[in-house]
Design an enzyme around this catalytic site. Structure first.
Site, PDB file in Angstrom:
ATOM      1  N   GLU A 153      -2.577 -15.020  -4.075  1.00  0.00           N
ATOM      2  CA  GLU A 153      -2.033 -13.843  -4.752  1.00  0.00           C
ATOM      3  C   GLU A 153      -1.301 -14.364  -5.992  1.00  0.00           C
ATOM      4  OE1 GLU A 153      -1.270 -10.323  -4.445  1.00  0.00           O
ATOM      5  OE2 GLU A 153       0.089 -10.780  -6.094  1.00  0.00           O
ATOM      6  N   ASP A 188      -9.523  -7.709  -1.784  1.00  0.00           N
ATOM      7  CA  ASP A 188      -8.886  -6.420  -2.077  1.00  0.00           C
ATOM      8  C   ASP A 188      -8.328  -6.483  -3.500  1.00  0.00           C
ATOM      9  OD1 ASP A 188      -7.641  -3.993  -1.935  1.00  0.00           O
ATOM     10  OD2 ASP A 188      -6.150  -4.572  -0.446  1.00  0.00           O
ATOM     11  N   GLN A 232       0.840  -1.200   0.000  1.00  0.00           N
ATOM     12  CA  GLN A 232       0.000   0.000   0.000  1.00  0.00           C
ATOM     13  C   GLN A 232       0.874   1.249   0.000  1.00  0.00           C
ATOM     14  OE1 GLN A 232      -3.294   0.251  -0.254  1.00  0.00           O
ATOM     15  NE2 GLN A 232      -3.915  -1.878   0.033  1.00  0.00           N
ATOM     16  N   CYS A 259     -10.301  -0.434  -5.013  1.00  0.00           N
ATOM     17  CA  CYS A 259      -9.674   0.791  -5.520  1.00  0.00           C
ATOM     18  C   CYS A 259     -10.426   1.286  -6.754  1.00  0.00           C
ATOM     19  CB  CYS A 259      -8.198   0.558  -5.827  1.00  0.00           C
ATOM     20  SG  CYS A 259      -7.910  -0.801  -6.946  1.00  0.00           S
ATOM     21  N   TYR A 297      -6.404 -11.787  -2.786  1.00  0.00           N
ATOM     22  CA  TYR A 297      -5.633 -10.697  -3.400  1.00  0.00           C
ATOM     23  C   TYR A 297      -4.725 -10.110  -2.318  1.00  0.00           C
ATOM     24  CZ  TYR A 297      -9.410 -11.140  -6.807  1.00  0.00           C
ATOM     25  OH  TYR A 297     -10.322 -11.631  -7.699  1.00  0.00           O
TER      26      TYR A 297
HETATM   27  N1  SAH Z   1      -4.290  -6.758   0.108  1.00  0.00           N
HETATM   28  C1  SAH Z   1      -2.985  -6.306  -0.285  1.00  0.00           C
HETATM   29  C2  SAH Z   1      -2.818  -6.166  -1.804  1.00  0.00           C
HETATM   30  C3  SAH Z   1      -3.896  -5.448  -2.551  1.00  0.00           C
HETATM   31  S1  SAH Z   1      -3.491  -5.009  -4.204  1.00  0.00           S
HETATM   32  C4  SAH Z   1      -2.636  -5.003   0.418  1.00  0.00           C
HETATM   33  O1  SAH Z   1      -3.511  -4.380   1.011  1.00  0.00           O
HETATM   34  O2  SAH Z   1      -1.469  -4.622   0.377  1.00  0.00           O
HETATM   35  C5  SAH Z   1      -4.134  -6.293  -5.158  1.00  0.00           C
HETATM   36  C6  SAH Z   1      -3.237  -7.508  -5.233  1.00  0.00           C
HETATM   37  O3  SAH Z   1      -3.914  -8.459  -6.058  1.00  0.00           O
HETATM   38  C7  SAH Z   1      -1.884  -7.272  -5.879  1.00  0.00           C
HETATM   39  O4  SAH Z   1      -0.874  -7.753  -5.040  1.00  0.00           O
HETATM   40  C8  SAH Z   1      -1.939  -8.101  -7.181  1.00  0.00           C
HETATM   41  O5  SAH Z   1      -0.698  -8.689  -7.517  1.00  0.00           O
HETATM   42  C9  SAH Z   1      -2.964  -9.171  -6.838  1.00  0.00           C
HETATM   43  N2  SAH Z   1      -3.720  -9.753  -7.951  1.00  0.00           N
HETATM   44  C10 SAH Z   1      -4.034  -9.210  -9.159  1.00  0.00           C
HETATM   45  N3  SAH Z   1      -4.831 -10.040  -9.869  1.00  0.00           N
HETATM   46  C11 SAH Z   1      -5.027 -11.144  -9.090  1.00  0.00           C
HETATM   47  C12 SAH Z   1      -5.776 -12.342  -9.267  1.00  0.00           C
HETATM   48  N4  SAH Z   1      -6.463 -12.579 -10.377  1.00  0.00           N
HETATM   49  N5  SAH Z   1      -5.758 -13.240  -8.258  1.00  0.00           N
HETATM   50  C13 SAH Z   1      -5.077 -13.021  -7.109  1.00  0.00           C
HETATM   51  N6  SAH Z   1      -4.354 -11.892  -6.896  1.00  0.00           N
HETATM   52  C14 SAH Z   1      -4.331 -10.967  -7.871  1.00  0.00           C
END
Ligand code: SAH
Length: 448
Positions: A330, A378, A280, A405, A309
């Site tokens: 992830e 997320d 973040q 987001c 995610y």
């Molecule tokens: N929850 C974490 C990351 C949120 S950002 C935080 O708060 O820091 C979203 C994340 O989803 C990123 O790390 C990205 O690499 C991942 N992502 C993107 N597409 C995805 C998918 N299809 N399945 C799982 N993760 C995914």
């Protein structure tokens, strides 16, 4: 209507990209940097069938929300395209985005809370990623002018931690000293394409990533040594991106000096962050977002929690000590490795992260008969998929906490959850990105 025509317009709305909206002879006109309530003389830049783009020539009546931007470049480049709007009005703008989307979806009964302001309105970013190009015979860092690849040289990035700006400029000077050529997009030549700098607020550790066309070039060892001597720098990485592409990072990272990660903290939990792992951006606002999400989840010590995610596991590891088990997924392998290592780093034994797409992993877990209590999601801007939603619902969670987001895809997905037996009554926008139009919002769905 035609290009270059000058028209007087009354601005009635602000688009989700923060363009002033006006209506004129049946056309919708988007005016750069114009604000609702303003009357402007505008020059037409481009005309399409139903809409046109224009820029301000003169403001005839100014909005009370307008403030003077110190550097025109911030708005020109889109680095901070809301910088000309008073902060309190930025917060209202973000809330209105959510209100309008819910209204269009026929969900006017949902309460939209006031946007949670960021503790810092500028200098909040813990990461900068800036293009490097040659301008007038000199290597420059800066930002691309909106809708172009013309570099506008810059040394004050406004929304970024000033300590990061300091390291960007010092790195630029080292590249100049050793005559390292900037990347030349047109001829696909030169060396340094981008500079990325990440800094931990908690530990002060700084990572510098040189995104380069080649793995090696003249004076690289000297460049790396001098960068590693900049105050605060603990990690110097070369990211190799040999491709002709707009994608910023290449596949391979090489440690040139120091560590292969930096360490940051959210609340009491420590996190090691690799070059490619998502973290973040707004260091001080993140714990406030997570606290809000965790409060909504109303967790118990017997709960099985999903962190979907997950990035490097920041949400799951924040709650792990208060629940029975955490499982997360992830797509980025390095981030998953970070997440599992971060569990160990914090003495957490009940959290396990796997690499894979959420829309594939969740159905697998559901088929294996997994039952969950709380699911945190997320996702990136495109939101969730039907496969994910069906599988999540099949594990029968009491609650699903949705951090987003992109409120447009969030509202779309919330409708689907509603059709699947889940309700929500309120939603809270959280300002993670002051001075930009990006909206983050969080809500909790409860099983009926
Ligand atoms: N929850 C974490 C990351 C949120 S950002 C935080 O708060 O820091 C979203 C994340 O989803 C990123 O790390 C990205 O690499 C991942 N992502 C993107 N597409 C995805 C998918 N299809 N399945 C799982 N993760 C995914």
């Amino acid at each position: 209507m035609e290009k270059n025509q000058i028209v007087e317009l009354e601005i009635t709305d602000l688009s989700y990209e923060a363009m002033g909206v006006a209506h004129y002879e049946g056309l919708t006109i988007f005016v750069n940097n114009a604000l609702p309530g303003e009357v402007v003389k505008a020059k037409i830049l481009k005309v399409k069938k139903k809409f046109a783009f224009a820029k301000i020539e003169e403001i005839i009546k100014e909005s009370p929300d307008r403030i003077t931007v110190k550097l025109n470049q911030w708005v020109q480049t889109g680095l901070a395209s809301l910088a000309h709007i008073k902060y309190s009005s930025q917060l209202d703008f973000k809330r209105n985005q959510v209100v309008n989307l819910l209204h269009k979806a026929g969900m006017d009964d949902i309460k939209v809370n006031a946007t949670l302001p960021s503790p810092e309105e500028t200098g909040y970013r813990n990461k900068a990623q800036v293009p490097v190009r040659e301008v007038k015979g000199q290597l420059e860092i800066g930002f691309f002018r909106r809708h172009s690849h013309d570099l506008v040289p810059m040394t004050n990035f406004f929304t970024t931690d000033p300590e990061i700006d300091r390291v960007l400029v010092a790195t630029r000077d080292i590249l100049r000293k050793y005559h390292v050529p900037a990347y030349d997009e047109l001829h696909h030549k030169g060396e340094v394409r981008y500079l990325e700098v990440r800094r931990s607020r908690a530990t002060g550790e700084i990572m510098v990533i040189l995104v380069c066309l080649h793995k090696d070039f003249e004076n690289l060892a000297n460049v790396a040594r001098e960068i590693s001597e900049i105050d605060g720098v603990t990690s110097v990485i070369l990211n190799h991106n040999p491709k002709k592409t707009n994608v910023i990072l290449g596949n391979h990272d090489y440690v040139l000096a120091g560590e292969d990660h930096i360490t940051d903290k959210i609340g009491d939990v420590k996190f090691n962050i690799s070059p490619k792992s998502f973290f973040q951006i707004n260091s001080l606002q993140t714990p406030r977002l997570y606290n809000l999400a965790i409060e909504m989840a109303d967790l118990n010590k017997d709960d099985v929690v999903i962190d979907a995610y997950s990035g490097i596991g920041t949400i799951g590891l924040t709650v792990a000590k208060h629940v029975k088990a955490v499982r997360g997924m992830e797509t980025i392998k390095d981030a998953v490795r970070d997440a599992n290592n971060n569990a160990k780093l914090n003495g957490i034994h009940n959290a396990k992260y796997v690499t894979g797409k959420a829309e594939e992993v969740m159905p697998r877990w559901a088929n294996e008969g997994l039952k969950t209590d709380v699911i945190f999601v997320d996702p990136p801007r495109k939101g969730l998929t039907l496969e994910f939603i069906d599988a999540a619902v099949a594990t029968k969670p009491k609650k699903i906490v949705y951090i987003s987001c992109n409120p447009a895809t969030q509202v779309r997905d919330l409708e689907l959850f509603k059709e699947n037996g889940y309700n929500f009554s309120e939603i809270t926008p959280v300002d993670m990105f002051p001075q930009t139009p990006h909206v983050e919002s969080v809500t909790v769905l409860e099983r009926r």
